[in-house]
Design a protein around this motif. Structure first.
Motif, mmCIF file in Angstrom:
data_model
loop_
_atom_site.group_PDB
_atom_site.id
_atom_site.type_symbol
_atom_site.label_atom_id
_atom_site.label_comp_id
_atom_site.label_asym_id
_atom_site.label_seq_id
_atom_site.Cartn_x
_atom_site.Cartn_y
_atom_site.Cartn_z
ATOM 1 N N GLU A 54 0.816 -1.215 0.000
ATOM 2 C CA GLU A 54 0.000 0.000 0.000
ATOM 3 C C GLU A 54 0.851 1.266 0.000
ATOM 4 O O GLU A 54 2.026 1.251 0.376
ATOM 5 N N HIS A 55 0.240 2.356 -0.408
ATOM 6 C CA HIS A 55 0.859 3.686 -0.372
ATOM 7 C C HIS A 55 -0.279 4.663 -0.066
ATOM 8 O O HIS A 55 -0.734 5.396 -0.933
ATOM 9 N N PRO A 56 -0.743 4.635 1.202
ATOM 10 C CA PRO A 56 -2.005 5.339 1.506
ATOM 11 C C PRO A 56 -1.985 6.845 1.267
ATOM 12 O O PRO A 56 -2.998 7.399 0.811
ATOM 13 N N THR A 57 -0.874 7.517 1.523
ATOM 14 C CA THR A 57 -0.925 8.980 1.317
ATOM 15 C C THR A 57 -1.018 9.325 -0.168
ATOM 16 O O THR A 57 -1.580 10.357 -0.525
ATOM 17 N N GLN A 58 -0.470 8.447 -1.035
ATOM 18 C CA GLN A 58 -0.621 8.698 -2.478
ATOM 19 C C GLN A 58 -2.089 8.604 -2.872
ATOM 20 O O GLN A 58 -2.596 9.437 -3.617
ATOM 21 N N ALA A 59 -2.792 7.586 -2.341
ATOM 22 C CA ALA A 59 -4.212 7.440 -2.668
ATOM 23 C C ALA A 59 -5.003 8.634 -2.135
ATOM 24 O O ALA A 59 -5.897 9.150 -2.804
ATOM 25 N N LEU A 60 -4.656 9.087 -0.933
ATOM 26 C CA LEU A 60 -5.366 10.239 -0.362
ATOM 27 C C LEU A 60 -5.155 11.485 -1.204
ATOM 28 O O LEU A 60 -6.076 12.269 -1.437
ATOM 29 N N LEU A 61 -3.927 11.675 -1.686
ATOM 30 C CA LEU A 61 -3.691 12.878 -2.494
ATOM 31 C C LEU A 61 -4.355 12.749 -3.853
ATOM 32 O O LEU A 61 -4.794 13.745 -4.434
ATOM 33 N N ASP A 62 -4.457 11.516 -4.374
ATOM 34 C CA ASP A 62 -5.177 11.322 -5.638
ATOM 35 C C ASP A 62 -6.660 11.645 -5.445
ATOM 36 O O ASP A 62 -7.256 12.347 -6.262
ATOM 37 N N ALA A 63 -7.240 11.134 -4.364
ATOM 38 C CA ALA A 63 -8.656 11.419 -4.087
ATOM 39 C C ALA A 63 -8.870 12.921 -3.888
ATOM 40 O O ALA A 63 -9.842 13.504 -4.384
ATOM 41 N N PHE A 64 -7.942 13.551 -3.193
ATOM 42 C CA PHE A 64 -8.015 14.996 -2.953
ATOM 43 C C PHE A 64 -7.979 15.762 -4.280
ATOM 44 O O PHE A 64 -8.746 16.703 -4.497
ATOM 45 N N THR A 65 -7.069 15.322 -5.171
ATOM 46 C CA THR A 65 -6.920 15.991 -6.465
ATOM 47 C C THR A 65 -8.183 15.835 -7.309
ATOM 48 O O THR A 65 -8.659 16.801 -7.921
ATOM 49 N N ALA A 99 -2.024 1.491 -6.840
ATOM 50 C CA ALA A 99 -3.308 0.984 -7.321
ATOM 51 C C ALA A 99 -4.093 0.369 -6.169
ATOM 52 O O ALA A 99 -5.285 0.623 -6.014
ATOM 53 N N ARG A 100 -3.424 -0.428 -5.339
ATOM 54 C CA ARG A 100 -4.136 -1.080 -4.233
ATOM 55 C C ARG A 100 -4.747 -0.036 -3.297
ATOM 56 O O ARG A 100 -5.927 -0.083 -2.960
ATOM 57 N N SER A 101 -3.924 0.911 -2.859
ATOM 58 C CA SER A 101 -4.455 1.921 -1.933
ATOM 59 C C SER A 101 -5.605 2.697 -2.564
ATOM 60 O O SER A 101 -6.582 3.027 -1.897
ATOM 61 N N ASN A 102 -5.470 2.983 -3.870
ATOM 62 C CA ASN A 102 -6.526 3.735 -4.541
ATOM 63 C C ASN A 102 -7.814 2.933 -4.672
ATOM 64 O O ASN A 102 -8.908 3.485 -4.534
ATOM 65 N N VAL A 103 -7.695 1.643 -4.948
ATOM 66 C CA VAL A 103 -8.904 0.819 -5.083
ATOM 67 C C VAL A 103 -9.713 0.857 -3.786
ATOM 68 O O VAL A 103 -10.914 1.116 -3.787
ATOM 69 N N TRP A 104 -9.031 0.644 -2.645
ATOM 70 C CA TRP A 104 -9.777 0.631 -1.375
ATOM 71 C C TRP A 104 -10.348 2.011 -1.069
ATOM 72 O O TRP A 104 -11.517 2.148 -0.693
ATOM 73 N N LEU A 105 -9.528 3.033 -1.233
ATOM 74 C CA LEU A 105 -9.962 4.369 -0.830
ATOM 75 C C LEU A 105 -11.057 4.911 -1.749
ATOM 76 O O LEU A 105 -12.100 5.377 -1.285
ATOM 77 N N LEU A 106 -10.802 4.864 -3.068
ATOM 78 C CA LEU A 106 -11.764 5.457 -4.003
ATOM 79 C C LEU A 106 -13.098 4.727 -3.938
ATOM 80 O O LEU A 106 -14.155 5.350 -4.012
ATOM 81 N N SER A 107 -13.054 3.392 -3.782
ATOM 82 C CA SER A 107 -14.330 2.683 -3.720
ATOM 83 C C SER A 107 -15.065 3.010 -2.426
ATOM 84 O O SER A 107 -16.284 3.151 -2.423
ATOM 85 N N SER A 108 -14.330 3.185 -1.320
ATOM 86 C CA SER A 108 -15.062 3.518 -0.089
ATOM 87 C C SER A 108 -15.581 4.956 -0.142
ATOM 88 O O SER A 108 -16.522 5.310 0.568
#
Lengths: 179, 317
Positions: free
Chosen positions: B133-144, B176-185
């Motif tokens: 996982e790379h959770p802060t990358q997913a968070l910044l992608d969601a933020f963007t 991709a993994r972090s984004n899948v969990w975050l974006l779907s939730s």
């Protein structure tokens, strides 16, 4: 002990009207007035004071919100706080007559944090402090310039302020804090 | 929040709350004084066992903007190259008095080991672990994404109804993994597109749909196309015949760029392999959010550091 209502809606309105007039009287000619509310309820109070000032005078008044969360010195002593947005009025605060508006003045630590937060967004000519309720028990050398109501309280008591815009009803009450 | 190890641990409301704090942090970047005193006296250690430029400097900038003291530790040139174990390193950092450890490690699960081991009491923030996982990358992608869609009215909003297509090396990608969990939730509909050799076993269990053809995925007019980097350092097998063929089938070239919907956006976590997974035309187009992602990364990491380092020490959840 149940909560005891100490200010009704009419009392709050009257207090805010008086604060508005006092702010107007303290202005010098040429002063640019900026009201900065401290979230959450201070922002609503700043808007109300601005409305009164616009009704009774032609003094231009800018309003904004100043969040102080990131400047607090008690972040380790309380549950994590979610910050609120800071809104600086379009003209900024440099050289302005800034009035900080808070709901209940207590230890003074919020205002200490607000003064630091203010320093990060500009340099006002003067900074004044308005509070709807002053309940005493200051821990810092901070004093309000405009007060709606002095409410001597014990430190074991809680002061609750409800405002129409946020809570749907409006009063100030005092109650014994749950132990 | 005690640690940030995985976006799987974040519920919908908690994720939105982190993004909202990041909005407030982003406002600070526009101020005269771009520094907050919030974490004065706290020590943040950047513990990087794998190479990284942008993530490390992003965390460093975030910690410094919050007035924390920052210690950068990279495995190269440290006692790790002399054979020091993760345990000894962690205990050394504890003895130094680290309040938070931002860790990047080649082994999946290393941050969780650090958080659960009892070797160190600090808050642990996962800055990328192996292929996990790379959770802060997913968070910044969601933020963007949220900022592009909602602009200044983004606060308190999730990503309901947003379609996101993630393209490329899903197999090795912790992003991709972090984004899948975050974006779907957060309510987004995620589609993964990759050659069959670059999809992990069990991908059908993920909260995402899976396809093999980029053209078929783009024909559905996704709101967001996220290109992943081909990680040559992890390519120890023949996953695809050659770079040219990959680029033709799964790269976002100028031709595919023209087929995108008018307001759709193109994302890439960086560093980009220009000409391989993304053309320069796509990377530099107004749709591209690559540089916004970097800028937003600082705000999001400030929010994460604030949330793990503030609040009472006793009785934390």
């Amino acid at each position: 002990m149940p909560a005891r209502i100490v200010l009704q809606q009419a009392d709050i309105t009257r207090a805010l009207t008086r604060i508005s007039h006092e702010i107007l009287e303290s202005l010098r000619s040429g002063d640019d007035l900026v009201l900065l509310g401290i979230p959450t309820r201070g922002v609503v109070l700043a808007e109300r004071i601005a409305t009164v000032i616009r009704e009774v005078s032609d003094v231009p008044v800018a309003i904004g919100a100043l969040d102080v969360t990131m400047y607090r010195d008690d972040l380790d002593r309380n549950p994590t706080r979610a910050p609120s947005p800071t809104q600086v009025p379009p003209g900024g605060i440099d050289g302005k007559f800034v009035v900080l508006v808070d709901d209940v003045l207590y230890s003074g630590r919020t205002i200490r944090a607000a003064l630091d937060a203010l320093g990060a967004i500009g340099r006002p000519r003067v900074v004044r402090l308005a509070a709807l309720v002053d309940r005493g028990h200051r821990e810092l050398p901070i004093r309000p310039d405009f007060v709606g109501k002095n409410l001597p309280s014990a430190q074991t008591e809680r002061i609750n302020l409800h405002l129409e815009e946020i809570d749907g009803d409006e009063f100030v009450s005092i109650e014994e804090a749950a132990q | 929040m005690r640690h940030l190890l995985s976006t799987r641990d974040l519920g919908h409301d908690e994720a939105v709350a982190i993004l909202d704090v990041a909005e407030d942090m982003a406002d600070v970047a526009d101020r005269e004084v771009r520094k907050l005193p919030t974490l004065r006296g706290k020590t943040v250690v950047n513990l990087f066992f794998e190479d990284s430029t942008r993530t490390r400097i992003s965390f460093e900038a975030a910690a410094k903007r919050l007035s924390a003291d920052v210690i950068n530790f990279s495995a190269k040139g440290s006692s790790v190259s002399k054979g020091e174990s993760l345990k000894d390193t962690a205990q050394t950092l504890a003895a130094i008095g680290a309040d938070a450890v931002v860790i990047r490690h080649g082994a999946s699960g290393a941050p969780a080991v650090l958080a659960d081991s009892g070797w160190i009491d600090a808050a642990i923030v996962n800055a990328g672990d192996g292929t996990h996982e790379h959770p802060t990358q997913a968070l910044l992608d969601a933020f963007t994404i949220r900022r592009r869609i909602h602009g200044s009215a983004a606060r308190a909003k999730a990503l309901d109804g947003v379609s996101v297509t993630i393209v490329g090396d899903i197999l090795h990608s912790r992003v991709a993994r972090s984004n899948v969990w975050l974006l779907s939730s957060l309510g987004a509909a995620v589609t993964l597109v990759a050659p069959a050799t670059l999809l992990p076993i069990g991908v059908t269990e993920w909260p995402a749909s899976v396809g093999y053809s980029l053209d078929a995925a783009l024909a559905k007019r996704p709101d967001v196309v996220m290109m992943l980097r081909i990680q040559s350092e992890r390519m120890h097998d023949a996953f695809f015949p050659n770079a040219h063929e990959y680029s033709r089938e799964w790269g976002l070239g100028d031709e595919r760029l023209r087929t995108l919907a008018a307001d759709s956006i193109v994302m890439h976590p960086g560093p980009m392999n220009r000409g391989l997974e993304i053309s320069s035309g796509a990377a530099d187009s107004p749709r591209s959010t690559v540089l916004e992602q970097v800028a937003n990364g600082v705000s999001v990491r400030m929010a994460v550091l604030y949330l793990v380092l503030s609040g009472m020490k006793e009785g934390q959840s």
